[in-house]
Design an enzyme around this catalytic site. Structure first.
Site, mmCIF file in Angstrom:
data_model
loop_
_atom_site.group_PDB
_atom_site.id
_atom_site.type_symbol
_atom_site.label_atom_id
_atom_site.label_comp_id
_atom_site.label_asym_id
_atom_site.label_seq_id
_atom_site.Cartn_x
_atom_site.Cartn_y
_atom_site.Cartn_z
ATOM 1 N N LYS A 1 0.855 -1.176 0.000
ATOM 2 C CA LYS A 1 0.000 0.000 0.000
ATOM 3 C C LYS A 1 0.896 1.232 0.000
ATOM 4 O O LYS A 1 1.918 1.264 0.710
ATOM 5 C CB LYS A 1 -0.875 -0.043 1.262
ATOM 6 C CG LYS A 1 -1.898 1.061 1.411
ATOM 7 C CD LYS A 1 -2.669 0.876 2.728
ATOM 8 C CE LYS A 1 -3.837 1.840 2.884
ATOM 9 N NZ LYS A 1 -4.592 1.620 4.148
ATOM 10 N N SER B 1 -9.625 -0.971 7.353
ATOM 11 C CA SER B 1 -9.072 -0.799 6.000
ATOM 12 C C SER B 1 -8.341 -1.993 5.404
ATOM 13 O O SER B 1 -7.995 -1.967 4.230
ATOM 14 C CB SER B 1 -8.138 0.398 5.969
ATOM 15 O OG SER B 1 -8.901 1.563 5.818
ATOM 16 N N SER C 1 -9.658 1.395 3.177
ATOM 17 C CA SER C 1 -8.866 2.246 2.314
ATOM 18 C C SER C 1 -7.792 1.503 1.509
ATOM 19 O O SER C 1 -7.273 2.051 0.547
ATOM 20 C CB SER C 1 -8.170 3.317 3.164
ATOM 21 O OG SER C 1 -7.242 2.720 4.051
HETATM 22 N N1 GLN Z 1 -12.930 3.524 6.639
HETATM 23 C C1 GLN Z 1 -12.395 3.975 7.877
HETATM 24 C C2 GLN Z 1 -12.075 5.454 7.786
HETATM 25 O O1 GLN Z 1 -12.407 6.030 6.836
HETATM 26 C C3 GLN Z 1 -11.194 3.164 8.242
HETATM 27 C C4 GLN Z 1 -9.996 3.544 7.492
HETATM 28 C C5 GLN Z 1 -8.796 2.741 7.857
HETATM 29 O O2 GLN Z 1 -8.885 1.713 8.499
HETATM 30 N N2 GLN Z 1 -7.646 3.260 7.485
HETATM 31 O O3 GLN Z 1 -11.499 6.024 8.648
#
Ligand code: GLN
Length: 492
Positions: free
Chosen positions: A80, A179, A155
């Site tokens: 990532k 994420s 994400s």
């Molecule tokens: N979807 C969650 C957010 O927007 C989690 C994101 C993540 O785990 N980095 O914060």
């Protein structure tokens, strides 16, 4: 199986170990697959083809010189684009880091390199990992390989899509509030959010430091254990990394679930689920029961506050972490008449709308006069969630829920309504807030849209061995029912 890119990392490691194939063969095969589907999937921000090939050659040279490059050496990986990599652009999918080429590598990336994994490239994400669909990337959208008109989740959507489409044998993502697990579920691959502190956060571009944790995306449970074995362990460069000798997760797979007590979380497994998700999840639970697990229902009432708590704490920490992007030290600078103007113009131009929203939410909840009302209260509610977990783990070895309340959704469906987007993480944030571990394992396709569903298996902090054992047992008995491991890349 014909092509090398279709093999799991476990299978490839065996072939590489006996010398049947070379690391160069494997890497070439994966790179060819990567190139042939990348226009459809768009998983990568940066492709590091030359670095991958050079590393593969090095691993082969070591083997032919009689040196041992390690058990998984030669199996290519994608990272990532939130892990900084020395000499390789690292953007966090933000315009503010568009031209940032770090002078050092994150510990997770360095450990992949030390394990001999050729680096294929850096995958797309929601800007600074803020989102659940990868639509918040400042660059482009990544598509779900199972249906190119749907999101891959987020994400870490690029990493999930790359593994699902065979563009990488395995990949790393980060999970702050879902994420890794949510995109893994939406793309039909395995994803692990390890215990907080198990994997070093050094060189991971920070979002919410009390929650951020790195973990693997893989095609099966064994591969996830292998990759976690390679990246886990204390790091003097991260004061929050745990000073423990972790057991081998790959050696923790066997043993089954006979006699294991598994609690179905009432608050996450009932109302509000897409029908096909409910069907597949209930089936998965009955598979575990047939394998000998004792299944019970457990209520964790404080989970009701999970999303509220997470969306106070995570933005609060983000607002502080992102203060470092001031136009002086990193990436983008937009000049102004004085430093204040330069700073404000840089941030206005460099951050996308969701990142700005989080900074404003966080700044507000931390401001004098509101601190006790919002941030302080959220911290107290976080403790209630931790206590609920403790109570549940007095009764059960593991807890289960669907990983995501729905399958992958269409582009644009949730972008106008941040609250609906935030609710995508409802099953994932409690584990993050408790700093505990969880894995998402594919459990079939939802009948109504033929999109992947995942079961989330949660374990108490550092009980990854039990989590892997159950996940592996489930996967073994479930396999074969779902022979289509690689989706055909067609828009439906
Ligand atoms: N979807 C969650 C957010 O927007 C989690 C994101 C993540 O785990 N980095 O914060």
């Amino acid at each position: 199986m014909s092509e090398l890119w279709q093999h799991t990392a476990g299978q490839l490691s065996a072939l590489l170990g006996t010398g049947e194939v070379s690391a160069v063969d494997v890497t070439e095969s994966v790179l060819e697959r990567l190139r042939s589907v990348e226009d459809d999937v768009k998983a990568f921000i940066t492709i590091t083809e030359d670095e991958a090939k050079a590393k593969a050659r090095k691993v082969d040279e070591m083997r032919s010189a009689g040196e041992d490059p390690g058990p998984i050496a030669g199996v290519p990986v994608a990272l990532k684009d939130i892990f900084v990599t020395k000499g390789i652009r690292s953007t966090a999918a933000s315009k503010i880091l568009e031209n940032y080429v770090p002078g050092y590598s994150s510990t997770a990336a360095a450990r992949c390199d030390a394990a001999g994994l050729p680096l294929l490239g850096k995958t797309n994400l929601d800007e600074f990992a803020m989102g659940s669909s990868t639509e918040n990337s400042a660059y482009f959208e990544t598509r779900n390989p199972w249906n190119l008109s749907k999101v891959p989740g987020g994400s870490s959507g690029g990493s999930a899509a790359a593994v699902a489409s065979g563009q990488a044998v395995w990949a790393l993502g980060t999970d702050t509030g879902g994420s890794i697990r949510q995109p893994a579920a939406l793309c039909g691959v395995v994803g692990v959010k390890p215990t907080y502190g198990l994997v070093s956060r050094y060189g991971m571009i920070a979002f919410a430091s009390s929650l951020d944790q790195a973990g693997p995306f893989t095609r099966d449970v064994r591969d996830a254990a292998l990759l976690l074995d390679a990246i886990a362990g204390q790091d003097p460069k991260d004061a929050t990394s745990l000073p423990i000798d972790h057991p081998s997760y790959a050696a923790s797979l066997e043993g089954g679930v006979d006699g294991m007590r598994i609690g179905v979380v009432k608050e996450l497994a009932g109302e509000g689920l897409q029908e096909g998700v409910k069907i597949r999840f209930d089936e998965a639970v009955s598979v575990l029961e047939k394998l000998g697990a004792e299944i019970g229902e457990v209520s964790l009432p404080s989970f009701e506050y999970g999303i509220d708590v997470y969306y106070l704490i995570a933005p609060a920490e983000a607002s502080s972490n992102l203060a470092r992007y001031d136009g002086v030290r990193y990436g983008l600078r937009v000049d102004g008449e004085d430093i204040v103007q330069m700073n404000s113009k840089t941030r206005a131009a460099g951050f996308g709308p969701e990142v700005k929203r989080r900074i404003m939410l966080g700044t507000y909840s931390l401001s004098a006069g509101y601190y006790d009302q919002y941030y302080g209260k959220a911290q107290k509610a976080r403790t209630l969630i931790i206590r609920d977990f403790e109570r549940a783990y007095g009764e059960f070895d593991l807890l289960v829920s669907p990983t995501s309340p729905t399958t992958a959704f269409g582009f644009g469906e949730r972008t106008d309504d941040p609250l609906t987007m935030y609710l995508s993480d409802i099953c994932n944030v409690p584990t993050s807030l408790a700093g505990a571990a969880a894995i998402s394992v594919p459990c079939g396709l939802a009948p109504e849209d033929q999109m992947p569903v995942g079961i989330q298996i949660m374990a108490k902090a550092l009980d990854e061995p039990t989590m892997f054992r159950a996940a592996y047992a489930f996967e073994q008995s479930f396999r074969g029912r779902d022979s289509q491991i690689f989706p055909e890349l067609v828009s439906r």
